[in-house]
Motif scaffolding. Structure first.
Motif, PDB file in Angstrom:
ATOM      1  N   SER A  51       0.830  -1.197   0.000  1.00 64.18           N
ATOM      2  CA  SER A  51       0.000   0.000   0.000  1.00 64.18           C
ATOM      3  C   SER A  51       0.869   1.253   0.000  1.00 64.18           C
ATOM      4  O   SER A  51       0.620   2.198  -0.758  1.00 64.18           O
ATOM      5  CB  SER A  51      -0.921  -0.020   1.226  1.00 64.18           C
ATOM      6  N   GLN A  52       1.898   1.260   0.831  1.00 61.75           N
ATOM      7  CA  GLN A  52       2.801   2.413   0.902  1.00 61.75           C
ATOM      8  C   GLN A  52       3.425   2.707  -0.462  1.00 61.75           C
ATOM      9  O   GLN A  52       3.486   3.864  -0.888  1.00 61.75           O
ATOM     10  CB  GLN A  52       3.919   2.158   1.907  1.00 61.75           C
ATOM     11  N   ILE A  53       3.895   1.672  -1.119  1.00 65.44           N
ATOM     12  CA  ILE A  53       4.577   1.848  -2.409  1.00 65.44           C
ATOM     13  C   ILE A  53       3.611   2.400  -3.450  1.00 65.44           C
ATOM     14  O   ILE A  53       3.921   3.378  -4.143  1.00 65.44           O
ATOM     15  CB  ILE A  53       5.232   0.531  -2.877  1.00 65.44           C
ATOM     16  N   ARG A  54       2.423   1.816  -3.557  1.00 61.51           N
ATOM     17  CA  ARG A  54       1.460   2.275  -4.573  1.00 61.51           C
ATOM     18  C   ARG A  54       0.962   3.687  -4.281  1.00 61.51           C
ATOM     19  O   ARG A  54       0.858   4.514  -5.195  1.00 61.51           O
ATOM     20  CB  ARG A  54       0.299   1.293  -4.674  1.00 61.51           C
ATOM     21  N   GLU A  55       0.637   3.944  -3.017  1.00 60.25           N
ATOM     22  CA  GLU A  55       0.205   5.300  -2.663  1.00 60.25           C
ATOM     23  C   GLU A  55       1.345   6.292  -2.863  1.00 60.25           C
ATOM     24  O   GLU A  55       1.127   7.420  -3.314  1.00 60.25           O
ATOM     25  CB  GLU A  55      -0.303   5.344  -1.220  1.00 60.25           C
ATOM     26  N   GLY A  56       2.562   5.861  -2.556  1.00 57.19           N
ATOM     27  CA  GLY A  56       3.730   6.712  -2.759  1.00 57.19           C
ATOM     28  C   GLY A  56       3.909   7.094  -4.212  1.00 57.19           C
ATOM     29  O   GLY A  56       4.225   8.244  -4.536  1.00 57.19           O
ATOM     30  N   GLU A  57       3.706   6.140  -5.108  1.00 62.95           N
ATOM     31  CA  GLU A  57       3.799   6.428  -6.539  1.00 62.95           C
ATOM     32  C   GLU A  57       2.761   7.474  -6.932  1.00 62.95           C
ATOM     33  O   GLU A  57       3.043   8.387  -7.715  1.00 62.95           O
ATOM     34  CB  GLU A  57       3.603   5.148  -7.352  1.00 62.95           C
ATOM     35  N   ARG A  58       1.554   7.339  -6.380  1.00 61.90           N
ATOM     36  CA  ARG A  58       0.484   8.294  -6.687  1.00 61.90           C
ATOM     37  C   ARG A  58       0.814   9.686  -6.151  1.00 61.90           C
ATOM     38  O   ARG A  58       0.564  10.692  -6.816  1.00 61.90           O
ATOM     39  CB  ARG A  58      -0.837   7.808  -6.101  1.00 61.90           C
ATOM     40  N   LEU A  59       1.362   9.729  -4.937  1.00 61.67           N
ATOM     41  CA  LEU A  59       1.745  11.015  -4.352  1.00 61.67           C
ATOM     42  C   LEU A  59       2.854  11.673  -5.166  1.00 61.67           C
ATOM     43  O   LEU A  59       2.768  12.850  -5.526  1.00 61.67           O
ATOM     44  CB  LEU A  59       2.198  10.836  -2.900  1.00 61.67           C
ATOM     45  N   LEU A  60       3.899  10.908  -5.456  1.00 61.61           N
ATOM     46  CA  LEU A  60       5.044  11.460  -6.183  1.00 61.61           C
ATOM     47  C   LEU A  60       4.661  11.938  -7.584  1.00 61.61           C
ATOM     48  O   LEU A  60       5.237  12.911  -8.086  1.00 61.61           O
ATOM     49  CB  LEU A  60       6.176  10.443  -6.245  1.00 61.61           C
ATOM     50  N   ALA A  61       3.678  11.291  -8.194  1.00 63.20           N
ATOM     51  CA  ALA A  61       3.209  11.715  -9.514  1.00 63.20           C
ATOM     52  C   ALA A  61       2.552  13.097  -9.453  1.00 63.20           C
ATOM     53  O   ALA A  61       2.505  13.810 -10.456  1.00 63.20           O
ATOM     54  CB  ALA A  61       2.224  10.700 -10.080  1.00 63.20           C
ATOM     55  N   ARG A  62       2.070  13.486  -8.284  1.00 58.88           N
ATOM     56  CA  ARG A  62       1.401  14.782  -8.100  1.00 58.88           C
ATOM     57  C   ARG A  62       2.343  15.877  -7.592  1.00 58.88           C
ATOM     58  O   ARG A  62       1.964  17.033  -7.504  1.00 58.88           O
ATOM     59  CB  ARG A  62       0.266  14.651  -7.101  1.00 58.88           C
ATOM     60  N   ILE A  63       3.552  15.497  -7.207  1.00 53.58           N
ATOM     61  CA  ILE A  63       4.506  16.453  -6.641  1.00 53.58           C
ATOM     62  C   ILE A  63       5.458  16.914  -7.740  1.00 53.58           C
ATOM     63  O   ILE A  63       6.110  16.096  -8.383  1.00 53.58           O
ATOM     64  CB  ILE A  63       5.291  15.816  -5.474  1.00 53.58           C
ATOM     65  N   GLY A  64       5.515  18.208  -7.921  1.00 49.10           N
ATOM     66  CA  GLY A  64       6.389  18.770  -8.945  1.00 49.10           C
ATOM     67  C   GLY A  64       7.853  18.751  -8.528  1.00 49.10           C
ATOM     68  O   GLY A  64       8.170  18.700  -7.336  1.00 49.10           O
ATOM     69  N   ALA A  65       8.735  18.838  -9.506  1.00 51.22           N
ATOM     70  CA  ALA A  65      10.181  18.805  -9.243  1.00 51.22           C
ATOM     71  C   ALA A  65      10.631  19.975  -8.381  1.00 51.22           C
ATOM     72  O   ALA A  65      11.569  19.851  -7.604  1.00 51.22           O
ATOM     73  CB  ALA A  65      10.946  18.805 -10.570  1.00 51.22           C
ATOM     74  N   ARG A  66       9.949  21.111  -8.484  1.00 51.92           N
ATOM     75  CA  ARG A  66      10.325  22.305  -7.716  1.00 51.92           C
ATOM     76  C   ARG A  66       9.611  22.396  -6.366  1.00 51.92           C
ATOM     77  O   ARG A  66       9.936  23.266  -5.567  1.00 51.92           O
ATOM     78  CB  ARG A  66       9.996  23.569  -8.509  1.00 51.92           C
ATOM     79  N   ASP A  67       8.629  21.551  -6.124  1.00 51.80           N
ATOM     80  CA  ASP A  67       7.842  21.655  -4.894  1.00 51.80           C
ATOM     81  C   ASP A  67       8.715  21.532  -3.647  1.00 51.80           C
ATOM     82  O   ASP A  67       9.629  20.697  -3.601  1.00 51.80           O
ATOM     83  CB  ASP A  67       6.781  20.552  -4.816  1.00 51.80           C
TER      84      ASP A  67
END
Length: 154
Positions: A51-67
């Motif tokens: 769950s952590q890995i899949r949710e992490g992928e979803r979170l990281l996909a929404r976080i910009g490189a400059r954030d």
């Protein structure tokens, strides 16, 4: 003004809690705060890491490189409300998008932890996931009002 958002895994299931988060987000409209979510990944006991890995992928996909990423983390730094207000003021001066991440009930992946610029712990106590979202939103509002000299923080 920098973009500023609360990024959570899911929303509180209890609509009263979801309403409270939404209320604080509304109160923070002068700051430009938005609330975005990614879907939770159900898990069975012992399978939290999936769950952590899949949710992490979803979170990281929404976080910009400059954030500038603030991660809610039990191992993070604990600060009082005036201290959080000081952090908030520094973040706003970075001229970068600010993303405050509240992971899922299984926690967050190592990749999300690595991406965090600052880890914030509300308390060493374990809080229900929805309640933690409310406390984060309220404390962001409180920190902002402190910086504005508003009497909300007494």
């Amino acid at each position: 003004m920098s973009q500023f958002r609360l990024l959570t895994v899911g929303r509180p299931r209890d609509q009263r809690l979801a309403g409270l988060v939404a209320e604080y987000v509304k109160r923070l409209s002068p700051l430009g705060l938005t609330w975005q979510t990614v879907a939770e990944v159900p898990f069975k006991r012992g399978q939290e890491s999936i769950s952590q890995i899949r949710e992490g992928e979803r979170l990281l996909a929404r976080i910009g490189a400059r954030d500038f990423v603030v991660l809610l983390d039990v191992k993070g730094e604990q600060v009082d409300s005036p201290g959080l207000a000081q952090h908030l003021e520094r973040w706003r001066k970075l001229s970068r998008p600010i993303t405050v991440v509240v992971g899922g009930s299984a926690g967050v992946s190592d990749a999300v932890q690595t991406r965090a610029d600052w880890r914030w712990s509300l308390t060493p106590l374990t809080l229900p996931h929805g309640l933690a979202q409310v406390v984060v939103a309220e404390q962001l509002y409180r920190a902002w009002t402190i910086g504005q000299g508003h009497p909300y923080h007494k």
